[in-house]
Design an enzyme around this catalytic site. Structure first.
Site, PDB file in Angstrom:
ATOM      1  N   TYR A  29       0.835  -1.212   0.000  1.00 13.59           N
ATOM      2  CA  TYR A  29       0.000   0.000   0.000  1.00 13.59           C
ATOM      3  C   TYR A  29       0.863   1.252   0.000  1.00 13.59           C
ATOM      4  CZ  TYR A  29      -3.547   3.397   1.139  1.00 13.59           C
ATOM      5  OH  TYR A  29      -4.388   4.477   1.092  1.00 13.59           O
TER       6      TYR A  29
ATOM      7  N   TRP B 242       1.186   5.620  -1.792  1.00 12.47           N
ATOM      8  CA  TRP B 242       0.876   6.594  -2.838  1.00 12.47           C
ATOM      9  C   TRP B 242       1.945   6.684  -3.906  1.00 12.47           C
ATOM     10  CZ3 TRP B 242      -2.625  10.952  -3.604  1.00 12.47           C
ATOM     11  CH2 TRP B 242      -3.872  10.719  -3.003  1.00 12.47           C
TER      12      TRP B 242
HETATM   13  N1  LIG Z   1      -1.249  18.448   2.165  1.00  7.07           N
HETATM   14  C1  LIG Z   1      -1.683  17.181   2.093  1.00  7.07           C
HETATM   15  N2  LIG Z   1      -2.907  16.938   1.590  1.00  7.07           N
HETATM   16  C2  LIG Z   1      -3.370  15.648   1.547  1.00  7.07           C
HETATM   17  C3  LIG Z   1      -2.581  14.566   1.967  1.00  7.07           C
HETATM   18  C4  LIG Z   1      -1.277  14.871   2.486  1.00  7.07           C
HETATM   19  O1  LIG Z   1      -0.532  13.975   2.903  1.00  7.07           O
HETATM   20  N3  LIG Z   1      -0.866  16.179   2.535  1.00  7.07           N
HETATM   21  N4  LIG Z   1      -3.057  13.282   1.893  1.00  7.07           N
HETATM   22  C5  LIG Z   1      -4.221  13.014   1.021  1.00  7.07           C
HETATM   23  C6  LIG Z   1      -4.893  11.768   1.392  1.00  7.07           C
HETATM   24  S1  LIG Z   1      -4.146  10.299   0.973  1.00  7.07           S
HETATM   25  C7  LIG Z   1      -6.101  11.726   2.004  1.00  7.07           C
HETATM   26  S2  LIG Z   1      -6.847  10.243   2.323  1.00  7.07           S
HETATM   27  C8  LIG Z   1      -6.803  12.954   2.370  1.00  7.07           C
HETATM   28  C9  LIG Z   1      -7.435  12.891   3.752  1.00  7.07           C
HETATM   29  O2  LIG Z   1      -8.301  13.961   3.895  1.00  7.07           O
HETATM   30  P1  LIG Z   1      -9.037  14.189   5.285  1.00  7.07           P
HETATM   31  O3  LIG Z   1      -9.355  12.887   5.889  1.00  7.07           O
HETATM   32  O4  LIG Z   1     -10.151  15.122   5.033  1.00  7.07           O
HETATM   33  O5  LIG Z   1      -7.865  14.936   6.089  1.00  7.07           O
HETATM   34  P2  LIG Z   1      -7.331  14.837   7.599  1.00  7.07           P
HETATM   35  O6  LIG Z   1      -6.266  15.873   7.653  1.00  7.07           O
HETATM   36  O7  LIG Z   1      -6.978  13.464   7.991  1.00  7.07           O
HETATM   37  O8  LIG Z   1      -8.552  15.252   8.479  1.00  7.07           O
HETATM   38  C10 LIG Z   1      -9.166  16.508   8.317  1.00  7.07           C
HETATM   39  C11 LIG Z   1      -9.646  17.039   9.628  1.00  7.07           C
HETATM   40  O9  LIG Z   1     -10.619  16.202  10.225  1.00  7.07           O
HETATM   41  C12 LIG Z   1     -10.732  16.644  11.554  1.00  7.07           C
HETATM   42  N5  LIG Z   1     -11.218  15.603  12.443  1.00  7.07           N
HETATM   43  C13 LIG Z   1     -10.528  14.545  12.904  1.00  7.07           C
HETATM   44  N6  LIG Z   1     -11.290  13.844  13.774  1.00  7.07           N
HETATM   45  C14 LIG Z   1     -12.479  14.479  13.849  1.00  7.07           C
HETATM   46  C15 LIG Z   1     -13.686  14.248  14.574  1.00  7.07           C
HETATM   47  O10 LIG Z   1     -13.834  13.296  15.335  1.00  7.07           O
HETATM   48  N7  LIG Z   1     -14.706  15.111  14.349  1.00  7.07           N
HETATM   49  C16 LIG Z   1     -14.605  16.170  13.513  1.00  7.07           C
HETATM   50  N8  LIG Z   1     -15.672  16.932  13.326  1.00  7.07           N
HETATM   51  N9  LIG Z   1     -13.468  16.430  12.851  1.00  7.07           N
HETATM   52  C17 LIG Z   1     -12.428  15.594  13.004  1.00  7.07           C
HETATM   53  C18 LIG Z   1      -9.348  17.082  11.990  1.00  7.07           C
HETATM   54  O11 LIG Z   1      -9.434  18.320  12.662  1.00  7.07           O
HETATM   55  C19 LIG Z   1      -8.587  17.154  10.690  1.00  7.07           C
HETATM   56  O12 LIG Z   1      -7.851  18.349  10.540  1.00  7.07           O
HETATM   57  O13 LIG Z   1      -5.914  14.046   2.341  1.00  7.07           O
HETATM   58  C20 LIG Z   1      -5.221  14.150   1.097  1.00  7.07           C
HETATM   59  N10 LIG Z   1      -4.604  15.442   1.031  1.00  7.07           N
HETATM   60  N1  LIG Z   2      -1.945   8.719  12.149  1.00 10.11           N
HETATM   61  C1  LIG Z   2      -2.334   8.739  10.870  1.00 10.11           C
HETATM   62  N2  LIG Z   2      -1.829   7.855  10.011  1.00 10.11           N
HETATM   63  C2  LIG Z   2      -2.219   7.856   8.717  1.00 10.11           C
HETATM   64  C3  LIG Z   2      -3.170   8.795   8.261  1.00 10.11           C
HETATM   65  C4  LIG Z   2      -3.715   9.720   9.195  1.00 10.11           C
HETATM   66  O1  LIG Z   2      -4.578  10.553   8.869  1.00 10.11           O
HETATM   67  N3  LIG Z   2      -3.254   9.680  10.484  1.00 10.11           N
HETATM   68  N4  LIG Z   2      -3.556   8.783   6.942  1.00 10.11           N
HETATM   69  C5  LIG Z   2      -3.464   7.525   6.249  1.00 10.11           C
HETATM   70  C6  LIG Z   2      -3.691   7.698   4.819  1.00 10.11           C
HETATM   71  S1  LIG Z   2      -5.184   8.395   4.366  1.00 10.11           S
HETATM   72  C7  LIG Z   2      -2.808   7.296   3.879  1.00 10.11           C
HETATM   73  S2  LIG Z   2      -3.255   7.366   2.221  1.00 10.11           S
HETATM   74  C8  LIG Z   2      -1.498   6.733   4.240  1.00 10.11           C
HETATM   75  C9  LIG Z   2      -0.387   7.156   3.290  1.00 10.11           C
HETATM   76  O2  LIG Z   2       0.680   6.306   3.419  1.00 10.11           O
HETATM   77  P1  LIG Z   2       1.725   6.094   2.232  1.00 10.11           P
HETATM   78  O3  LIG Z   2       1.051   6.167   0.920  1.00 10.11           O
HETATM   79  O4  LIG Z   2       2.523   4.882   2.539  1.00 10.11           O
HETATM   80  O5  LIG Z   2       2.624   7.394   2.418  1.00 10.11           O
HETATM   81  P2  LIG Z   2       3.681   8.048   1.430  1.00 10.11           P
HETATM   82  O6  LIG Z   2       4.591   8.870   2.269  1.00 10.11           O
HETATM   83  O7  LIG Z   2       2.994   8.731   0.320  1.00 10.11           O
HETATM   84  O8  LIG Z   2       4.502   6.801   0.906  1.00 10.11           O
HETATM   85  C10 LIG Z   2       4.884   6.637  -0.399  1.00 10.11           C
HETATM   86  C11 LIG Z   2       6.311   6.105  -0.424  1.00 10.11           C
HETATM   87  O9  LIG Z   2       6.627   5.813  -1.785  1.00 10.11           O
HETATM   88  C12 LIG Z   2       7.947   6.284  -2.046  1.00 10.11           C
HETATM   89  N5  LIG Z   2       8.024   6.545  -3.500  1.00 10.11           N
HETATM   90  C13 LIG Z   2       7.728   7.663  -4.175  1.00 10.11           C
HETATM   91  N6  LIG Z   2       7.930   7.493  -5.492  1.00 10.11           N
HETATM   92  C14 LIG Z   2       8.352   6.221  -5.646  1.00 10.11           C
HETATM   93  C15 LIG Z   2       8.723   5.439  -6.783  1.00 10.11           C
HETATM   94  O10 LIG Z   2       8.678   5.877  -7.923  1.00 10.11           O
HETATM   95  N7  LIG Z   2       9.108   4.155  -6.562  1.00 10.11           N
HETATM   96  C16 LIG Z   2       9.140   3.620  -5.306  1.00 10.11           C
HETATM   97  N8  LIG Z   2       9.502   2.349  -5.185  1.00 10.11           N
HETATM   98  N9  LIG Z   2       8.816   4.348  -4.219  1.00 10.11           N
HETATM   99  C17 LIG Z   2       8.421   5.614  -4.392  1.00 10.11           C
HETATM  100  C18 LIG Z   2       8.108   7.504  -1.193  1.00 10.11           C
HETATM  101  O11 LIG Z   2       9.470   7.766  -0.956  1.00 10.11           O
HETATM  102  C19 LIG Z   2       7.323   7.122   0.068  1.00 10.11           C
HETATM  103  O12 LIG Z   2       8.151   6.544   1.029  1.00 10.11           O
HETATM  104  O13 LIG Z   2      -1.166   7.119   5.579  1.00 10.11           O
HETATM  105  C20 LIG Z   2      -2.178   6.740   6.502  1.00 10.11           C
HETATM  106  N10 LIG Z   2      -1.687   6.946   7.859  1.00 10.11           N
HETATM  107 MO   LIG Z   3      -5.260   8.582   2.053  1.00 15.18          MO
END
Ligand SMILES: Nc1nc2c(c(=O)[nH]1)N[C@H]1C(S)=C(S)[C@@H](COP(=O)(O)OP(=O)(O)OC[C@H]3O[C@@H](n4cnc5c(=O)[nH]c(N)nc54)[C@H](O)[C@@H]3O)O[C@H]1N2
Ligand SMILES: Nc1nc2c(c(=O)[nH]1)N[C@H]1C(S)=C(S)[C@@H](COP(=O)(O)OP(=O)(O)OC[C@H]3O[C@@H](n4cnc5c(=O)[nH]c(N)nc54)[C@H](O)[C@@H]3O)O[C@H]1N2
Ligand SMILES: [Mo]
Length: 770
Positions: free
Chosen positions: A107, A109
């Protein structure tokens, strides 16, 4: 003149200058370029953190059985030797235990670009050698993903792509009720790349047109400062109680839309009996909810009254369901929208994921571009993605998932390309223990992340800037030819080329490459795109012209959508593929599963940890997505590094809370609970609840032993989170359900080593020891 472009999940860039003056300029027509990209070049050029050559873990060579998989030293090897070792291990495990002993869920991104998608390349390879145990669903929205098909008949993808479009919201919605907010921070991202960031712009336009917004969240910053925006600082984890109380209030005052409920939903009588307290003796009244949500009963009543006067969009962000019983926020949110009766109307109803990334609600036409085929997996076993530690620790153990009783496979080899479980998974110390179980771990990475540092065989890959690719994203009108901007670091190779060489060792190279190199594959993908475009009624330039142009805009054809509109027009002819053909507010199939943590209707169940009834020193941890990077990607880049405090991730806390705990702005503090701890730099923020602490995800985990136990000295919040499924329905991760304590750090400050390379030893040194 040839223009040069590249792209990432956080945006598309024009490449200008050369060598020392090289620049990535956000597209001039992007209204709100992401700040994440500012750290991209520096991360790519970070010779300390980049992996230069294939490397093998010293303890693994010495036969430690995995015990040293926690920051060992490494021996660098020539490619051929490293690939021989990887092939030998794969072959041994397949022979002795079968392909069902390989975990290839992988898993993550990875990077944007249609061809060099690490996970797809890995799956294509593993499928050709007999298959692997896969991962189901996502870390992003597993609870919603598993629930939505039961209750709406639509997949999460259908919902995401069918979401009512922003222009319709701006024109028609008068009250946007945003559970978890709608944040420009998260809207920086689109999986596969984006040419434009529009979410904040739409919220501004809607506000200018008079739309009111209510940010229901512990953090005011989950919504931009808009005119007509209000903040309802609900207790974290209590949203379902608030939704139920709003429902109770609407029904008690006869403000529910009975005609809508009769025509478009099933199970309302059972659910109503629960809301009104007929079935369990507890009316879900405003008085009942007030102490749970830490809001005044009057505020809840006023909000219900207000909802009944407005054209309302009930919006649930994804973060809300990454929580214990996370399914319930989605289901109760849908129920609230159904009771208001405005689902299927322009700009109102129900939304899941607005702002969580940039595409949801985008008014663009969707085009299904081709991608590299992954082939067929000969192993049909899988795990729900976030059950990885459970799987590694408990082979054979039974667990429930979406109505099935399954058992965990016995994994001997883990193969990961394009993800970072030692940032993304919950309870990292538990993962560290689980990760010692497999016999062999193979990782492809471009940088020495905590996951690479826990692999036995580390194969260095290029970053997207170091290769050619194509950005074609189904929901973006720009097609970008991603030029090679930098020479590969050290001996780094493309994931595809690494796997092609492994495939040769299994006699399946021809099947893997189909005789194509990267340029051939890009031409192959482009030819597929041309075919798709033709069927869409427009023409694409030939490949060479596209490569020279760098960017091609498909003829603009904005399209707006209204979620569930066909069903609402004619619920018989366009019945939903649910058990009743309608939106289910009581679901017989889920009820028949007899799960104690996911009954047959939306239901309030207190989360495993929350601040209600906890001592005031226990704070709710919000480990939101980071503003300066994508998860853990570019954590070593200039943008993320500049945002740190004393080299560590920044934790935010209310000034009053800090004062009560004797903590000062700017100092390094210790966040801890029974699962583990981490260090972070402290900043104060008066625009948040006093019982929360915010620590974004993604700091490269740097686990060190200290007088306070094993901690992450760099500030990764997953040292603290709970590794448990949201319920036995979805088994989704619950990263937003966690209590922590925060104390001053009085000892010496451990040096952060996460951004340095690991220690290297020579082959001879290693062999002398064995
Ligand atoms: N800059 C940036 N943007 C991203 C990503 C990133 O790594 N960096 N990751 C992307 C990915 S993979 C995903 S899945 C999305 C996730 O997108 P979201 O899930 O929408 O983002 P989060 O930052 O996890 O959560 C947003 C807010 O939810 C609020 N929250 C948490 N728990 C609760 C609760 O119990 N109740 C309420 N009302 N609010 C709560 C928190 O205050 C938090 O700031 O973001 C994407 N966008
Ligand atoms: N506590 C907490 N934990 C969370 C979340 C949260 O809200 N709170 N959010 C969750 C969510 S929504 C998500 S989506 C996950 C995200 O978790 P991940 O998707 O595992 O996070 P990334 O840092 O995007 O990891 C991608 C990795 O791929 C590597 N990479 C980039 N390009 C390449 C390439 O071309 N080849 C190879 N082999 N590697 C490459 C990068 O260096 C990086 O280490 O985290 C989850 N974990
Ligand atoms: Mo995500």
């Amino acid at each position: 003149m040839t223009d040069r472009y590249t792209a990432a999940h956080w945006g598309a860039y024009r490449v200008t200058g050369a060598e020392d003056d090289l620049r990535l300029e956000p597209l001039a027509d992007d209204p709100a370029p992401s700040r994440i990209g500012r750290g991209w070049l520096s991360a790519a050029r970070d010779t300390r953190a980049r992996i230069h050559r294939p490397a093998v873990r010293r303890g693994w060579l010495a036969g430690d059985g995995g015990a040293g998989r926690n920051d060992d030293s490494y021996v660098e090897l020539p490619w051929d030797e490293a690939l021989d070792m990887a092939a030998q291990e794969l072959r041994r495990v397949c022979r002795d235990h079968g392909n069902g002993a390989i975990y290839g869920g992988s898993y993550g991104w990875s990077s944007a670009g249609r061809f060099h998608h690490a996970q797809s390349q890995l799956r294509r390879f593993l499928n050709l050698i007999g298959g692997y145990v896969a991962a189901r669903d996502t870390y992003s929205h597993a609870a919603g993903e598993v629930l939505l098909p039961h209750i709406t008949g639509l997949s999460n993808k259908d919902i995401e792509e069918g979401l009512t479009s922003w222009p319709l919201i701006a024109q028609n919605c008068t009250l946007f009720l945003a559970f978890g907010g709608v944040s420009g921070r998260t809207a920086q991202i689109a999986a596969g790349g984006t040419s434009s960031h529009e979410v904040d712009g739409w919220m501004e336009r809607a506000a200018a047109a008079g739309m009111q917004t209510i940010c229901v969240s512990p953090l005011r910053s989950d919504l931009a400062d808009l005119p007509n925006a209000r903040w309802l600082p609900v207790r974290a984890g209590s949203d379902v109680a608030l939704m139920l109380a709003l429902l109770h209030e609407l029904v008690s005052n006869g403000r529910h839309d009975q005609a809508f409920l009769d025509r478009y939903t099933s199970g309302w009588p059972q659910f109503r009996d629960y809301v009104m307290g007929v079935s369990d003796g507890q009316a879900k009244s405003a008085e009942w909810a007030a102490p749970l949500c830490d809001l005044a009963a009057g505020e809840i009543r006023d909000l219900a009254e207000e909802l009944s006067r407005h054209r309302v969009m009930v919006s649930i962000n994804w973060g809300l369901q990454r929580a214990d019983h996370g399914e319930q926020t989605v289901w109760a949110g849908l129920a609230l929208a159904a009771v208001l009766g405005q689902i299927g109307q322009p700009g109102t109803g129900f939304g899941f994921g607005y702002g969580s990334t940039t595409p949801p609600g985008r008014a663009k036409r969707f085009i299904s571009w081709p991608s590299v085929p992954q082939g067929r997996n000969g192993v049909d076993d899988f795990i729900p993605v976030a059950r990885i530690s459970d799987m590694l620790l408990n082979p054979g153990q039974a667990y429930r998932y979406n109505g099935e009783t399954r058992s965990y496979p016995d994994i001997r080899l883990v193969y990961w390309a394009g993800g970072n479980p030692f940032h993304h998974h919950q309870d990292l110390l538990r993962l560290e223990r689980a990760w010692q179980r497999p016999e062999t771990v193979i990782v492809h990475e471009h940088s020495w992340t905590a996951t690479a540092r826990r692999a036995d065989i580390v194969l260095p890959t290029t970053m997207a800037l170091e290769r050619e690719d194509i950005m074609v994203n189904r929901r973006d009108p720009s097609l970008i030819y991603m030029t090679q901007v930098l020479a590969p670091m050290g001996e780094a190779r493309n994931d595809h080329d690494i796997l092609a060489d492994l495939a040769r060792r299994f006699g399946v190279e021809a099947e893997f490459t189909e005789g194509r190199d990267t340029q051939d594959w890009l031409r192959w993908i482009w030819a597929g795109c041309q075919g798709v475009a033709q069927s869409e009624g427009f023409a694409l330039p030939d490949f060479d012209s596209f490569r020279d142009m760098g960017r091609f805009e498909i003829p603009e054809a904005d399209q707006t959508r209204i979620l569930f509109s066909r069903f609402i027009e004619d619920p018989v002819a366009h019945a939903l593929p649910t058990e009743s053909g309608r939106l289910t507010l009581f679901n017989d199939r889920i009820a028949a599963m007899q799960l104690c943590d996911c009954p047959g209707h939306p239901c309030w169940m207190p989360p495993a940890e929350w601040t209600h009834e906890a001592p005031p020193t226990h704070l709710h941890l919000l480990s939101q997505q980071p503003a300066t990077r994508l998860h853990s990607q570019l954590d070593n880049g200039s943008e993320a590094v500049a945002s740190k405090l004393q080299g560590r991730e920044v934790a935010r806390m209310h000034p009053r809370t800090a004062a009560a705990l004797n903590l000062r702005e700017g100092e390094v503090v210790h966040l801890h609970n029974a699962r583990g701890g981490c260090l972070a730099g402290l900043r104060l923020d008066a625009n948040m609840r006093h019982d929360c602490v915010v620590l974004p995800t993604g700091a490269w985990a740097d686990l060190q032993d200290s007088p306070q136990g094993r901690i992450c000295v760099h500030g990764n919040p997953n040292m603290l989170t709970i590794d448990k499924g949201a319920s036995e329905l979805s088994q989704g991760n619950i990263s937003h359900t966690t209590l922590v304590q925060v104390s001053p750090w009085s000892g010496e400050l451990p040096r952060v080593r996460a951004l340095d390379a690991p220690r290297f030893v020579t082959r001879a040194e290693c062999e002398r020891e064995v």
